[in-house]
Design a protein around this motif. Structure first.
Motif, PDB file in Angstrom:
ATOM      1  N   ALA A 431       6.691 -54.202  44.831  1.00 51.32           N
ATOM      2  CA  ALA A 431       7.185 -54.476  43.486  1.00 51.32           C
ATOM      3  C   ALA A 431       8.627 -53.987  43.348  1.00 51.32           C
ATOM      4  CB  ALA A 431       6.290 -53.791  42.455  1.00 51.32           C
ATOM      5  N   GLY A 432       8.924 -52.810  43.932  1.00 51.40           N
ATOM      6  CA  GLY A 432      10.289 -52.311  43.892  1.00 51.40           C
ATOM      7  C   GLY A 432      11.258 -53.263  44.579  1.00 51.40           C
ATOM      8  N   ASN A 433      10.861 -53.780  45.742  1.00 51.74           N
ATOM      9  CA  ASN A 433      11.723 -54.723  46.449  1.00 51.74           C
ATOM     10  C   ASN A 433      11.897 -56.015  45.667  1.00 51.74           C
ATOM     11  OD1 ASN A 433      12.129 -52.981  48.572  1.00 51.74           O
ATOM     12  ND2 ASN A 433      10.516 -53.849  49.863  1.00 51.74           N
ATOM     13  N   ALA A 434      10.832 -56.447  44.990  1.00 48.32           N
ATOM     14  CA  ALA A 434      10.944 -57.661  44.170  1.00 48.32           C
ATOM     15  C   ALA A 434      11.962 -57.462  43.052  1.00 48.32           C
ATOM     16  CB  ALA A 434       9.581 -58.033  43.601  1.00 48.32           C
ATOM     17  N   ALA A 435      11.957 -56.258  42.451  1.00 47.37           N
ATOM     18  CA  ALA A 435      12.923 -55.970  41.388  1.00 47.37           C
ATOM     19  C   ALA A 435      14.349 -55.936  41.952  1.00 47.37           C
ATOM     20  CB  ALA A 435      12.578 -54.632  40.737  1.00 47.37           C
ATOM     21  N   LEU A 436      14.528 -55.349  43.123  1.00 47.36           N
ATOM     22  CA  LEU A 436      15.849 -55.302  43.739  1.00 47.36           C
ATOM     23  C   LEU A 436      16.365 -56.713  44.025  1.00 47.36           C
ATOM     24  CD1 LEU A 436      15.298 -52.365  46.272  1.00 47.36           C
ATOM     25  CD2 LEU A 436      16.712 -52.299  44.213  1.00 47.36           C
ATOM     26  N   GLY A 487      16.066 -60.227  30.656  1.00 43.01           N
ATOM     27  CA  GLY A 487      15.173 -61.377  30.510  1.00 43.01           C
ATOM     28  C   GLY A 487      14.363 -61.696  31.754  1.00 43.01           C
ATOM     29  N   LEU A 488      14.511 -60.904  32.829  1.00 41.80           N
ATOM     30  CA  LEU A 488      13.770 -61.183  34.063  1.00 41.80           C
ATOM     31  C   LEU A 488      12.306 -60.774  33.922  1.00 41.80           C
ATOM     32  CD1 LEU A 488      16.309 -59.869  36.742  1.00 41.80           C
ATOM     33  CD2 LEU A 488      15.796 -62.267  36.211  1.00 41.80           C
ATOM     34  N   ASN A 489      11.432 -61.552  34.545  1.00 46.77           N
ATOM     35  CA  ASN A 489      10.022 -61.198  34.676  1.00 46.77           C
ATOM     36  C   ASN A 489       9.762 -60.954  36.165  1.00 46.77           C
ATOM     37  OD1 ASN A 489       9.050 -61.433  31.928  1.00 46.77           O
ATOM     38  ND2 ASN A 489       9.386 -63.642  32.137  1.00 46.77           N
ATOM     39  N   VAL A 490       9.656 -59.692  36.542  1.00 44.38           N
ATOM     40  CA  VAL A 490       9.524 -59.328  37.947  1.00 44.38           C
ATOM     41  C   VAL A 490       8.043 -59.215  38.293  1.00 44.38           C
ATOM     42  CG1 VAL A 490      10.035 -57.576  39.678  1.00 44.38           C
ATOM     43  CG2 VAL A 490      11.705 -58.082  37.881  1.00 44.38           C
ATOM     44  N   LEU A 494      -0.707 -59.305  41.442  1.00 42.95           N
ATOM     45  CA  LEU A 494      -1.169 -60.674  41.306  1.00 42.95           C
ATOM     46  C   LEU A 494      -1.363 -61.020  39.830  1.00 42.95           C
ATOM     47  CD1 LEU A 494      -2.047 -63.185  42.893  1.00 42.95           C
ATOM     48  CD2 LEU A 494      -4.408 -62.333  42.778  1.00 42.95           C
ATOM     49  N   GLY A 495      -0.523 -61.926  39.360  1.00 43.09           N
ATOM     50  CA  GLY A 495      -0.623 -62.371  37.977  1.00 43.09           C
ATOM     51  C   GLY A 495       0.031 -61.458  36.976  1.00 43.09           C
ATOM     52  N   GLN A 496       0.671 -60.372  37.395  1.00 41.21           N
ATOM     53  CA  GLN A 496       1.301 -59.436  36.473  1.00 41.21           C
ATOM     54  C   GLN A 496       2.793 -59.364  36.737  1.00 41.21           C
ATOM     55  OE1 GLN A 496      -0.519 -55.562  36.364  1.00 41.21           O
ATOM     56  NE2 GLN A 496      -2.607 -56.362  36.525  1.00 41.21           N
ATOM     57  N   THR A 497       3.547 -59.208  35.661  1.00 43.32           N
ATOM     58  CA  THR A 497       4.991 -59.055  35.767  1.00 43.32           C
ATOM     59  C   THR A 497       5.433 -57.876  34.906  1.00 43.32           C
ATOM     60  OG1 THR A 497       5.387 -60.559  33.898  1.00 43.32           O
ATOM     61  CG2 THR A 497       5.344 -61.530  36.125  1.00 43.32           C
ATOM     62  N   THR A 498       6.675 -57.490  35.108  1.00 42.94           N
ATOM     63  CA  THR A 498       7.250 -56.411  34.312  1.00 42.94           C
ATOM     64  C   THR A 498       8.717 -56.704  34.067  1.00 42.94           C
ATOM     65  OG1 THR A 498       7.473 -54.004  34.127  1.00 42.94           O
ATOM     66  CG2 THR A 498       7.954 -54.975  36.258  1.00 42.94           C
ATOM     67  N   GLN A 499       9.288 -56.041  33.068  1.00 42.13           N
ATOM     68  CA  GLN A 499      10.719 -56.192  32.784  1.00 42.13           C
ATOM     69  C   GLN A 499      11.464 -54.987  33.359  1.00 42.13           C
ATOM     70  OE1 GLN A 499       8.482 -57.315  30.213  1.00 42.13           O
ATOM     71  NE2 GLN A 499       9.054 -59.317  31.055  1.00 42.13           N
ATOM     72  N   VAL A 500      12.701 -55.233  33.751  1.00 41.29           N
ATOM     73  CA  VAL A 500      13.550 -54.170  34.268  1.00 41.29           C
ATOM     74  C   VAL A 500      14.887 -54.228  33.540  1.00 41.29           C
ATOM     75  CG1 VAL A 500      12.480 -54.098  36.553  1.00 41.29           C
ATOM     76  CG2 VAL A 500      14.411 -55.648  36.137  1.00 41.29           C
ATOM     77  N   THR A 501      15.609 -53.113  33.624  1.00 36.90           N
ATOM     78  CA  THR A 501      16.938 -53.045  33.024  1.00 36.90           C
ATOM     79  C   THR A 501      17.894 -52.409  34.010  1.00 36.90           C
ATOM     80  OG1 THR A 501      16.461 -50.885  32.035  1.00 36.90           O
ATOM     81  CG2 THR A 501      16.030 -52.845  30.679  1.00 36.90           C
ATOM     82  N   VAL A 502      19.192 -52.562  33.729  1.00 37.20           N
ATOM     83  CA  VAL A 502      20.218 -51.954  34.569  1.00 37.20           C
ATOM     84  C   VAL A 502      21.236 -51.243  33.706  1.00 37.20           C
ATOM     85  CG1 VAL A 502      19.979 -53.608  36.465  1.00 37.20           C
ATOM     86  CG2 VAL A 502      21.583 -54.088  34.596  1.00 37.20           C
ATOM     87  N   THR A 503      21.927 -50.299  34.351  1.00 36.07           N
ATOM     88  CA  THR A 503      23.022 -49.589  33.709  1.00 36.07           C
ATOM     89  C   THR A 503      24.276 -49.842  34.534  1.00 36.07           C
ATOM     90  OG1 THR A 503      21.509 -47.889  32.916  1.00 36.07           O
ATOM     91  CG2 THR A 503      23.854 -47.331  32.968  1.00 36.07           C
ATOM     92  N   ALA A 504      25.427 -50.016  33.873  1.00 35.75           N
ATOM     93  CA  ALA A 504      26.650 -50.386  34.586  1.00 35.75           C
ATOM     94  C   ALA A 504      27.810 -49.489  34.184  1.00 35.75           C
ATOM     95  CB  ALA A 504      27.005 -51.844  34.324  1.00 35.75           C
ATOM     96  N   GLY A 505      28.716 -49.281  35.133  1.00 34.66           N
ATOM     97  CA  GLY A 505      29.972 -48.578  34.877  1.00 34.66           C
ATOM     98  C   GLY A 505      31.123 -49.453  35.343  1.00 34.66           C
ATOM     99  N   LEU A 506      32.100 -49.707  34.459  1.00 32.07           N
ATOM    100  CA  LEU A 506      33.216 -50.618  34.758  1.00 32.07           C
ATOM    101  C   LEU A 506      34.522 -49.839  34.807  1.00 32.07           C
ATOM    102  CD1 LEU A 506      34.723 -53.361  34.952  1.00 32.07           C
ATOM    103  CD2 LEU A 506      34.516 -53.532  32.449  1.00 32.07           C
ATOM    104  N   TYR A 507      35.295 -50.097  35.876  1.00 30.74           N
ATOM    105  CA  TYR A 507      36.630 -49.511  35.996  1.00 30.74           C
ATOM    106  C   TYR A 507      37.574 -50.658  36.292  1.00 30.74           C
ATOM    107  CZ  TYR A 507      40.315 -46.246  37.490  1.00 30.74           C
ATOM    108  OH  TYR A 507      41.476 -45.521  37.602  1.00 30.74           O
TER     109      TYR A 507
END
Length: 546
Positions: A431-436, A487-490, A494-507
Motif C-alpha cells: 500500500a505504501g508503494n502504491a501511494a508513492l 483527490g487520489l484514491n490509493v 482488495l476493494g479498499q482505497t485511502t486518501q493521501v496528502t503531501v506537504t511542499a516547500g518552494l524556493y
C-alpha cells in the motif's frame, strides 16, 4: 523500505537459451583448438618441472663426442657394435635397445652383418628400431626395418617415431605405429617390456584407409623424469673398451643411441625447452613413465569438447540465480585449478583455455551489463520510475549555472508524502508503494516541459526542478499538485482505497553571483520544514521575484 535488486532483463527461457549458446561457443572453440598454443604453454608450465626419480635400471650408452673422437665418424663397422653387445651380454644386461639404423646391408664386407646378427642372437634381448620414411606419394610412408639377417635375430622391433607439435615441442608420442596398422610398439615400450593392453587415447581406423599409410594409436603425453642428463649415461667407447665395471651393466635396461647434436637433432620438450633431449633420452623417459605407471593421458576429443561446454554452462548458470552471481568471478580460477588437479591427481590432461576464455568473456559481458544497469539503477527509482538524487544534482547544477549566467528564475520544490510510515504500518508495504507511485505520477504530470525534472529523494520525499519558472508560476504548480493528490484514491487492500496528502516547500529566485545549487536545496528544505510544522497538507514558500 523497497527492494533495490537489479532486475533481470531476460525471461527464464531466454536465459537458458543464452546459457546453451555460450556453452556451444566454448565447445566449438575447444573442438577447433583455437587456443592450442595457450593450452600447450600452460601444459608446459605445469609439466616441465614435475619431476620424479626414474627406475634405476635404466641406462643410456651414449654415442657421444668422446666416442666419435676415439672411434672415428659414424657409421662405425657393425663388428664394433657386435663387440659392444657381447660386453653387455657378458655383464648380464637385462634388455638392450640399439637405436641405430641398419636398414641396408654392408656392401663392403658382408661378414659385418653376420657378425652383428650373431651378437644379437647371443644376447637374446635386443630391440631394434623401425623408422617411417615419407615417400613421393602424399599420406604414404615406407617402413625402414633392419635387414632380414639382423632383424630375424632381434627379440622385437620398435618404432622410433616421436610426435613433434607445430610449435616445435615434443610432448608425447603414439605407443604403437606401423604401415597399414599400428603393430610396432615404441622403442620405449619395448625397453620397458610393457605388454598389451597399453594406455593411451585410441583412434578408430578411417574408412577406406590406404594399406600403405603410417597408422598410429595409443596416443599419450610423456611424463618426463627431468631435464637432459637425468638418466645415467656411459660413453660408448668406455663400455666397448672395458673401462666400465660389468657390475654397473648387470640387470640394466640399456638404450644405445646417438646423443651428439651434430649426428642427431635434439628434441625440445617441456622439461628441456632450451637444451633439448636426445632421441635416446626421450625413449628412456617413455620407458621410465611406463615402468612407474606415470603415463599422462589425453581426453578423447569428444570428451574434451563436451567438458568445455558443460563447464561453461555450469559456471554460467551462477548468473541465473541472483545469490550465486558473484561466484562467477571464481569460475575462471576454478576451471584452471580443476585442470591442474586433474593432471596432477589423475594424470589426465584437460585443455582449459577455451572454457576459460569463454567464461572470461561471459564475466566481462556480465560486468558491463551490471555497470550499465547499475548506472541506470542509481539514477532511476525502482518503485516509482522517477529519477533519483544523483539525477537531480546533475540537472540542478546545469539549470543553476544557466540561470545564474542568463539571470533567469529557477524554482525548486521539495514534496513529502504525509504520514507514510503510518500508512505502511496499517496497510503494509504494498500500500505504501502504491501511494508513492500515485504521488510520483502527479509529479510527472506537473513536470511537463522538457527541462522540468521530477525525482524521488528518499523514503517519502520527492523534488521538482522547474527551470525558467518564477515564484508565481511555481506556486501555481504546487497548489495544483497538492489539490490533485488530495483527490487520489490509493488502493490499500482488495476493494479498499485511502486518501493521501503531501506537504511542499518552494524556493524560487534568480540566482545571484554568490548562489550555489546547495542554496536552493537548503532553501526548499527550510520551506518544507516550516510547512510541516503547521501539520502538513500544505506548503510554505521562499520566493523572490524580480
Amino acid at each position: 523500505m523497497s527492494s533495490h535488486r537489479l532486475p533481470h532483463p531476460l525471461s527464464w527461457p531466454r536465459r537458458i537459451t543464452l546459457l546453451v549458446l555460450v556453452g556451444l561457443v566454448a565447445a566449438t572453440l575447444s573442438h577447433a583448438q583455437v587456443f592450442w598454443k595457450q593450452d600447450e604453454a600452460l601444459y608446459d608450465r605445469w609439466v616441465g618441472s614435475w619431476r620424479y626419480t626414474p627406475d634405476p635400471r635404466l641406462l643410456i650408452i651414449a654415442i657421444d663426442a668422446p666416442s666419435v673422437h676415439a672411434l672415428g665418424p659414424l657409421p662405425w663397422p657393425r663388428s664394433t657394435h657386435a663387440q659392444l653387445l657381447d660386453r653387455l651380454t657378458e655383464a648380464g644386461s637385462h634388455r638392450v635397445v640399439m637405436d641405430l639404423p641398419w636398414s641396408d646391408p654392408d656392401t663392403e664386407d658382408a661378414s659385418q652383418d653376420a657378425e652383428l646378427a650373431a651378437a644379437i642372437r647371443r644376447n637374446g634381448s635386443v630391440v631394434l628400431p623401425v623408422a617411417a620414411v615419407p615417400t613421393r606419394h602424399p599420406g604414404v610412408a615406407e617402413e625402414r626395418l633392419p635387414i632380414p639377417m639382423i632383424a630375424a635375430n632381434a627379440s622385437t622391433l620398435g618404432h622410433s617415431d616421436v610426435e613433434v607439435d607445430p610449435d616445435g615441442i615434443s610432448r608425447g608420442l603414439y605407443l604403437t605405429a606401423g604401415i597399414g596398422s599400428p603393430h610396432w610398439p615404441a622403442l620405449g615400450v619395448a625397453l620397458a617390456g610393457r605388454r598389451p593392453p597399453l594406455p593411451g587415447r585410441l583412434e578408430a581406423p578411417p574408412e577406406n584407409a590406404s594399406p600403405w599409410q603410417w597408422r598410429r594409436n595409443h596416443q599419450v603425453r610423456v611424463r618426463f623424469a627431468g631435464p637432459a642428463r637425468t638418466f645415467p649415461q656411459l660413453s660408448y667407447v668406455d663400455v666397448l673398451q672395458g673401462r666400465v665395471d660389468p657390475g654397473v651393466l648387470h640387470g640394466r635396461l640399456v638404450l644405445v643411441g646417438v646423443t651428439t647434436p651434430a649426428e642427431a637433432p635434439l628434441l625440445l620438450t617441456p622439461s628441456a625447452p632450451v637444451r633439448g633431449l636426445s632421441g635416446s633420452e626421450y625413449q628412456a623417459n617413455v620407458a621410465a613413465m611406463l615402468l612407474d605407471n606415470k603415463t599422462l593421458r589425453l581426453l578423447p576429443g569428444w570428451a574434451q569438447t563436451l567438458l568445455s561446454g558443460l563447464l561453461v554452462m555450469l559456471c554460467g548458470a551462477l548468473l541465473l540465480v541472483p545469490r550465486t552471481r558473484r561466484g562467477l568471478v571464481l569460475a575462471v580460477p576454478t576451471v584452471l585449478l580443476g585442470s591442474f588437479v586433474l593432471l596432477r591427481l589423475s594424470d589426465v590432461w584437460f585443455a582449459p583455455v577455451a572454457a576459460v576464455v569463454t567464461l572470461a568473456a561471459l564475466l566481462g559481458a556480465w560486468l558491463a551489463w551490471n555497470l550499465i544497469h547499475w548506472h541506470r539503477f542509481i539514477h532511476t527509482d525502482p518503485v516509482t520510475g522517477l529519477g533519483t538524487g544523483p539525477r537531480l544534482e546533475h540537472h540542478l547544477r546545469e539549470a543553476h549555472g544557466s540561470a545564474q549566467r542568463l539571470q533567469r528564475p529557477l524554482s525548486v520544490v521539495l514534496v513529502e508524502l504525509d504520514h507514510f510510515n503510518t500508512l505502511v504500518d496499517l496497510h503494509g508495504l504494498n500500500a505504501g508503494n502504491a501511494a508513492l507511485r500515485a504521488v510520483a505520477s502527479q509529479l510527472t504530470a506537473h513536470a511537463r516541459r522538457p527541462h522540468d525534472v521530477s525525482v524521488r529523494l528518499g523514503t517519502d520525499r520527492f523534488a521538482l526542478l522547474l527551470p525558467e519558472t518564477n515564484g508565481e508560476g511555481a506556486l501555481q504548480v504546487v497548489e495544483d499538485l497538492i489539490a490533485r493528490v488530495r483527490g487520489l484514491n490509493v488502493p490499500v487492500q482488495l476493494g479498499q482505497t485511502t486518501q493521501v496528502t503531501v506537504t511542499a516547500g518552494l524556493y524560487s529566485r534568480v540566482p545571484d553571483a554568490a548562489s550555489t545549487p546547495k542554496v536552493f536545496m537548503e532553501g526548499a528544505k527550510a520551506a518544507l520544514l516550516r510547512a510541516r510544522s503547521t501539520g502538513g497538507d500544505g506548503y510554505a514558500t521562499d520566493i523572490i521575484d524580480e
